[in-house]
Design a protein around this motif. Structure first.
Motif, PDB file in Angstrom:
ATOM      1  N   VAL A 102       7.297  21.391  36.142  1.00 43.16           N
ATOM      2  CA  VAL A 102       7.916  20.545  35.145  1.00 43.16           C
ATOM      3  C   VAL A 102       8.628  21.701  34.233  1.00 43.16           C
ATOM      4  CG1 VAL A 102       6.752  18.451  35.464  1.00 43.16           C
ATOM      5  CG2 VAL A 102       5.642  20.276  33.959  1.00 43.16           C
ATOM      6  N   ARG A 103       9.967  21.430  33.735  1.00 40.89           N
ATOM      7  CA  ARG A 103      10.673  22.155  32.707  1.00 40.89           C
ATOM      8  C   ARG A 103      11.468  21.168  32.097  1.00 40.89           C
ATOM      9  NH1 ARG A 103       7.756  26.720  33.404  1.00 40.89           N
ATOM     10  NH2 ARG A 103       8.286  27.653  35.579  1.00 40.89           N
ATOM     11  N   TYR A 104      11.380  21.335  30.493  1.00 44.24           N
ATOM     12  CA  TYR A 104      11.882  20.545  29.457  1.00 44.24           C
ATOM     13  C   TYR A 104      12.715  21.305  28.864  1.00 44.24           C
ATOM     14  CZ  TYR A 104      12.478  17.249  25.817  1.00 44.24           C
ATOM     15  OH  TYR A 104      12.974  16.230  24.875  1.00 44.24           O
ATOM     16  N   THR A 105      13.987  20.789  28.869  1.00 41.09           N
ATOM     17  CA  THR A 105      15.182  21.153  27.907  1.00 41.09           C
ATOM     18  C   THR A 105      16.185  20.319  27.655  1.00 41.09           C
ATOM     19  OG1 THR A 105      16.767  23.182  27.652  1.00 41.09           O
ATOM     20  CG2 THR A 105      16.606  21.911  29.911  1.00 41.09           C
ATOM     21  N   ASN A 106      16.460  20.458  26.084  1.00 35.50           N
ATOM     22  CA  ASN A 106      17.695  19.510  25.820  1.00 35.50           C
ATOM     23  C   ASN A 106      17.483  18.040  26.031  1.00 35.50           C
ATOM     24  OD1 ASN A 106      18.974  21.801  24.678  1.00 35.50           O
ATOM     25  ND2 ASN A 106      19.966  22.286  26.552  1.00 35.50           N
ATOM     26  N   GLY A 107      16.279  17.538  26.060  1.00 28.73           N
ATOM     27  CA  GLY A 107      16.089  16.048  26.061  1.00 28.73           C
ATOM     28  C   GLY A 107      15.906  15.830  27.639  1.00 28.73           C
ATOM     29  N   HIS A 108      16.067  16.720  28.553  1.00 26.53           N
ATOM     30  CA  HIS A 108      15.899  16.639  29.953  1.00 26.53           C
ATOM     31  C   HIS A 108      14.666  17.056  30.490  1.00 26.53           C
ATOM     32  CE1 HIS A 108      20.511  16.636  29.681  1.00 26.53           C
ATOM     33  NE2 HIS A 108      19.998  15.262  29.559  1.00 26.53           N
ATOM     34  N   LEU A 109      13.697  16.127  31.245  1.00 20.30           N
ATOM     35  CA  LEU A 109      12.580  16.806  31.981  1.00 20.30           C
ATOM     36  C   LEU A 109      13.037  17.059  33.487  1.00 20.30           C
ATOM     37  CD1 LEU A 109       9.613  17.612  32.047  1.00 20.30           C
ATOM     38  CD2 LEU A 109       9.242  15.224  32.842  1.00 20.30           C
ATOM     39  N   TYR A 110      12.913  18.079  33.873  1.00 19.77           N
ATOM     40  CA  TYR A 110      13.336  18.492  35.480  1.00 19.77           C
ATOM     41  C   TYR A 110      12.013  18.567  36.025  1.00 19.77           C
ATOM     42  CZ  TYR A 110      17.844  19.640  33.608  1.00 19.77           C
ATOM     43  OH  TYR A 110      19.211  19.767  33.097  1.00 19.77           O
ATOM     44  N   VAL A 111      11.791  17.933  37.123  1.00 11.37           N
ATOM     45  CA  VAL A 111      10.612  17.975  37.813  1.00 11.37           C
ATOM     46  C   VAL A 111      10.694  18.453  39.353  1.00 11.37           C
ATOM     47  CG1 VAL A 111       8.444  16.750  38.619  1.00 11.37           C
ATOM     48  CG2 VAL A 111       9.471  16.319  36.805  1.00 11.37           C
ATOM     49  N   GLY A 112      10.255  19.677  39.983  1.00  9.65           N
ATOM     50  CA  GLY A 112      10.310  19.958  41.238  1.00  9.65           C
ATOM     51  C   GLY A 112       9.242  19.563  42.065  1.00  9.65           C
ATOM     52  N   ASP A 113       9.261  19.513  43.411  1.00  9.02           N
ATOM     53  CA  ASP A 113       8.167  18.742  44.205  1.00  9.02           C
ATOM     54  C   ASP A 113       7.960  19.650  45.473  1.00  9.02           C
ATOM     55  OD1 ASP A 113       9.782  17.581  46.036  1.00  9.02           O
ATOM     56  OD2 ASP A 113       9.842  15.813  44.796  1.00  9.02           O
ATOM     57  N   ASN A 114       7.171  19.294  46.494  1.00  6.40           N
ATOM     58  CA  ASN A 114       6.889  20.124  47.683  1.00  6.40           C
ATOM     59  C   ASN A 114       7.614  19.454  48.623  1.00  6.40           C
ATOM     60  OD1 ASN A 114       5.738  17.456  47.816  1.00  6.40           O
ATOM     61  ND2 ASN A 114       4.350  18.072  49.284  1.00  6.40           N
ATOM     62  N   GLU A 115       8.879  18.620  48.407  1.00  7.29           N
ATOM     63  CA  GLU A 115       9.694  18.025  49.532  1.00  7.29           C
ATOM     64  C   GLU A 115      11.082  18.583  48.915  1.00  7.29           C
ATOM     65  OE1 GLU A 115       9.034  13.822  49.311  1.00  7.29           O
ATOM     66  OE2 GLU A 115       7.063  13.802  50.202  1.00  7.29           O
TER      67      GLU A 115
END
Length: 297
Positions: A102-115
């Motif tokens: 999970v990474r948060y920047t400028n009001g956006h949460l980015y989530v990377g997964d195993n797929e």
């Protein structure tokens, strides 16, 4: 340049299992571990609170102005109050997917997964998802670019988030593996496919995200690097690395094209995670729940 272990989390307060994630935010250190707990610490590693965030290992933590985000192998993404650690909500719960970053920047949460998916949330509402071809073991964001990597290639994908749906295009592919870290706005670093050399790249698209140098971390028995963390202190672009050799190493970016060895210290723990704190302080966490603060002078 001298690196010194300044303090260590006490045996009574440390995690019961390996530390997997560290985040320094608003003057506090947040740690996540294999036991599923999140702990919050003062700059001097005095425990200030904890929460059993998950029942399974925590992969990653991130923060906004008032919220702490956690992701785990249990298929959940949870939100906690940054100060009280009270759970606020779950963006995802009990899914078959493992959310690795999970990474948060400028009001956006980015989530990377195993797929191989990167999901984007705006104001904690799902906005869209992009598949980046490989599982996302690590992820960094320097908008509009999202850097994702597993064990063989780093993908740089341009995300456009100003419409009803995400518009995206893969910009570049760079050989290498996790971890990946940003160093200010001008550089990023990752590890070569063997896990033993640090690769320094420019964030400039016009240069093709050019590789500027590569350098061996320097362990005597050539063990794998597990963690990287970049920082900008007093105008200097700095990088810290660590891994199985238990050595925390400091590097300085020279003339936008090289890395200078600025010293190292044995922290007596296998390093899984690094977080830079206030200028001249850096934290390392790893085996058996130990966390140390290293000061640079």
């Amino acid at each position: 340049m001298t690196l010194t272990v300044a303090c260590r989390a006490s045996d009574a307060d440390k995690h019961d299992k390996d530390v997997t994630a560290l985040l320094f935010h608003k003057g506090k250190l947040y740690s996540g571990a294999d036991g599923g707990k999140v702990k919050v610490w003062s700059e001097d590693l005095v425990k200030q609170g904890e929460v059993q965030a998950h029942t399974t290992p925590i992969f990653s933590i991130a923060a906004s102005d008032d919220t702490l985000y956690t992701s785990s192998i249990d298929g959940s993404i949870k939100l906690f109050d940054l100060n009280t650690l009270q759970e606020k909500q779950a963006l995802r719960q009990g899914e078959n997917t493992e959310y690795w970053r999970v990474r948060y920047t400028n009001g956006h949460l980015y989530v990377g997964d195993n797929e191989g998916n990167v999901s984007v949330f705006k104001n904690n509402q799902f906005y869209g998802v992009v598949n980046v071809a490989e599982p996302v073991k690590d992820l960094q964001v320097i908008e509009p670019y999202v850097l994702t990597v597993q064990d063989s290639d780093l993908f740089i994908t341009e995300f456009k988030l100003d419409g009803e749906k995400i518009q995206f295009a893969t910009d570049s592919t760079i050989p290498g593996r996790a971890p990946v870290t940003l160093i200010g706005n001008s550089f990023f670093a990752l590890i070569d496919r063997d896990g033993k050399e640090i690769l320094l790249h420019s964030t400039d698209k016009q240069s093709g995200f050019k590789q500027l140098t590569k350098i061996v971390h320097g362990s005597e028995d050539n063990r794998v690097i597990n963690a990287l963390a970049g920082a900008q202190w007093a105008g200097d672009n700095l990088l810290f690395s660590g891994g199985w050799d238990k050595v925390l190493k400091k590097w300085k970016v020279l003339n936008s094209q090289g890395l200078s060895d600025e010293g190292s210290v044995n922290v007596d723990l296998v390093i899984n995670a690094i977080a830079t704190g206030q200028p001249s302080s850096v934290y390392a966490g790893g085996t058996d729940g130990h966390i140390v603060r290293v000061d640079c002078s």
